[in-house]
Design an enzyme around this catalytic site. Structure first.
Site, short mmCIF file in Angstrom:
data_model
loop_
_atom_site.label_atom_id
_atom_site.label_comp_id
_atom_site.label_asym_id
_atom_site.label_seq_id
_atom_site.Cartn_x
_atom_site.Cartn_y
_atom_site.Cartn_z
N LYS A 191 4.44 -14.29 0.49
CA LYS A 191 4.46 -15.04 -0.78
C LYS A 191 5.90 -14.92 -1.28
O LYS A 191 6.18 -14.46 -2.39
CB LYS A 191 3.45 -14.43 -1.77
CG LYS A 191 3.26 -15.23 -3.04
CD LYS A 191 2.54 -16.55 -2.85
CE LYS A 191 2.50 -17.33 -4.15
NZ LYS A 191 1.98 -18.69 -4.00
N ASP A 223 -1.38 -18.34 -0.10
CA ASP A 223 -2.39 -19.26 -0.64
C ASP A 223 -2.68 -20.40 0.33
O ASP A 223 -3.83 -20.77 0.57
CB ASP A 223 -1.99 -19.78 -2.04
CG ASP A 223 -0.50 -20.08 -2.16
OD1 ASP A 223 0.25 -19.83 -1.20
OD2 ASP A 223 -0.09 -20.59 -3.22
N ASP A 229 -5.00 -7.52 5.02
CA ASP A 229 -6.32 -6.99 4.68
C ASP A 229 -7.22 -8.10 4.13
O ASP A 229 -8.36 -8.28 4.57
CB ASP A 229 -6.12 -5.88 3.62
CG ASP A 229 -7.36 -5.01 3.46
OD1 ASP A 229 -8.30 -5.13 4.28
OD2 ASP A 229 -7.40 -4.21 2.51
N TYR A 267 0.82 -1.22 0.00
CA TYR A 267 0.00 0.00 0.00
C TYR A 267 0.85 1.27 0.00
O TYR A 267 0.33 2.37 0.11
CB TYR A 267 -0.94 0.01 1.22
CG TYR A 267 -2.10 -0.94 1.14
CD1 TYR A 267 -2.04 -2.10 0.39
CD2 TYR A 267 -3.28 -0.67 1.82
CE1 TYR A 267 -3.09 -2.99 0.33
CE2 TYR A 267 -4.36 -1.55 1.76
CZ TYR A 267 -4.25 -2.71 1.01
OH TYR A 267 -5.31 -3.59 0.96
N ASP A 322 -10.75 -10.30 6.09
CA ASP A 322 -12.12 -10.50 5.58
C ASP A 322 -12.47 -12.00 5.60
O ASP A 322 -13.59 -12.38 5.94
CB ASP A 322 -12.26 -9.97 4.15
CG ASP A 322 -12.57 -8.47 4.12
OD1 ASP A 322 -12.00 -7.76 4.97
OD2 ASP A 322 -13.36 -8.03 3.28
#
Ligand code: GGG
Length: 356
Positions: A189, A222, A246, A137, A250
């Site tokens: 990752k 993943d 982020d 970000y 969720d």
């Protein structure tokens, strides 16, 4: 008697519906526990953009600086590109006030149905610690040949040793403080993102060495997503980059029943600046204006704010009142399968608080 000044940014969509309810519950807690919350509202967000051409006025960060904390509802409007709202308000606050640890608990409460077969409420109680000031970000990049057929966009992620180290150390300290599983899972990752996230992995290993009593796990994002569904009960504290934290929060919210229950704290752990408390959910334009948004994520964010301000008993009382209302199952908004309004749910929590 302690006094706290709270800057309130209701924002957009359901933000202005859930914020007044959270304020009411927090004011009730303050009354009961003998401290004063002085709220000051700021009408920044989409309406400000339509009126003035920016989501917040020049100098807005300086206006927020003197407050003890910031309570934010939601930002985002269907008629404004989301990056304008995010980069015009939310992200500058997080960076200016060095709120580097975005703490996002996901708790599966008694009385709440989850989507996972064979699992029970009470089995999931995890916290995601999301790096909140840099990573994917970071405002680094640009356009070349913008709006032409051959345009190019460059977007760079920024991982600094200091940025990784401090948020990873915060996650370990939190695992020790929670004293539940004493387990920290790092998510990257780094097989594909072979610079920034390799630095993250290296820093994770070196910080882990300072906490020999804490078990560690490193997952690729993943695999982490898969395991949030397959074995959510195995997680305690999860530390991840800005983007991955982020997304995973969720997912954790969905696994524990509803994003309407997911609170968050954007913390400056060194307390040099005001920290900011906000529900994980956004402005939800699809249900805005109908009075049915779940206020519990904002109320629980308010409880995290009380904890941060040192009003631990009041924070716990708010959390217990929320848990009791959920367990009872009588008053609940449609996201939890009920028919109650935002106001009715908040009032039920406020009444529980008064009765406790
Ligand atoms: N409740 C905060 C909110 O409106 N979030 C919307 C959003 O897009 N947030 C992105 C982020 O947390 O970085």
């Amino acid at each position: 008697m302690s006094h706290y000044s709270i800057a309130v940014i209701p924002g957009d969509g359901i933000g202005p519906e859930v914020i007044p309810e959270a304020k009411r519950v927090l004011a009730r807690a303050a009354e009961r526990f003998g401290f004063v919350l002085r709220f000051e509202d700021f009408d920044w967000g989409a309406e400000h953009y339509f009126r003035c051409g920016s989501v917040a006025p020049p100098g807005f960060l300086e206006r927020l600086r003197p407050f003890d904390a910031i309570l934010l509802g939601a930002v985002g409007h269907p008629d404004i590109p989301d990056h304008i709202t995010l980069h015009g308000l939310l992200l500058p606050i997080r960076r200016a006030f060095d709120q580097y640890a975005n703490v996002r608990p996901a708790v599966w409460y008694e009385g709440v149905d989850g989507p996972l077969k064979g699992r029970q409420p009470g089995q999931v109680d995890l916290v995601i610690v999301r790096e909140n000031t840099e990573g994917e970000y970071a405002p680094v990049g640009g356009f070349v040949h913008q709006h032409h057929a051959d345009e190019v966009a460059v977007q760079s992620a920024v991982f600094t040793r200091k940025g990784c180290e401090r948020v990873i150390r915060y996650a370990f300290q939190l695992a020790v403080r929670r004293n539940r599983k004493r387990r920290v899972t790092s998510v990257t990752k780094s097989n594909a993102q072979a610079y920034g996230m390799v630095l993250w992995d290296r820093v994770f290993r070196s910080v882990a060495a300072e906490f020999p009593s804490v078990e560690t796990e490193s997952l690729l994002v993943d695999a982490a997503a898969m395991n949030f569904v397959r074995r959510p009960e195995s997680f305690d504290v999860v530390v991840a980059s800005n983007l991955f934290g982020d997304i995973l929060s969720d997912l954790a919210a969905a696994v524990t029943g509803s994003i309407g229950l997911a609170p968050s704290a954007n913390l400056d752990p060194e307390r040099r600046y005001p920290s900011m408390f906000e529900p994980v959910h956004g402005s939800a334009p699809d249900i805005a204006g109908r009075g049915i948004a779940n206020p519990l994520a904002t109320i629980l964010s308010g409880a995290m704010m009380l904890e941060h301000l040192g009003q631990t008993a009041a924070a716990q009382a708010v959390q217990q009142a929320v848990a009791a209302v959920l367990a009872e199952g009588r008053v609940r908004t449609p996201d939890l399968g009920g028919h109650s309004s935002t106001r009715e749910v908040a009032e039920a929590v406020a009444m529980r608080l008064a009765a406790s």
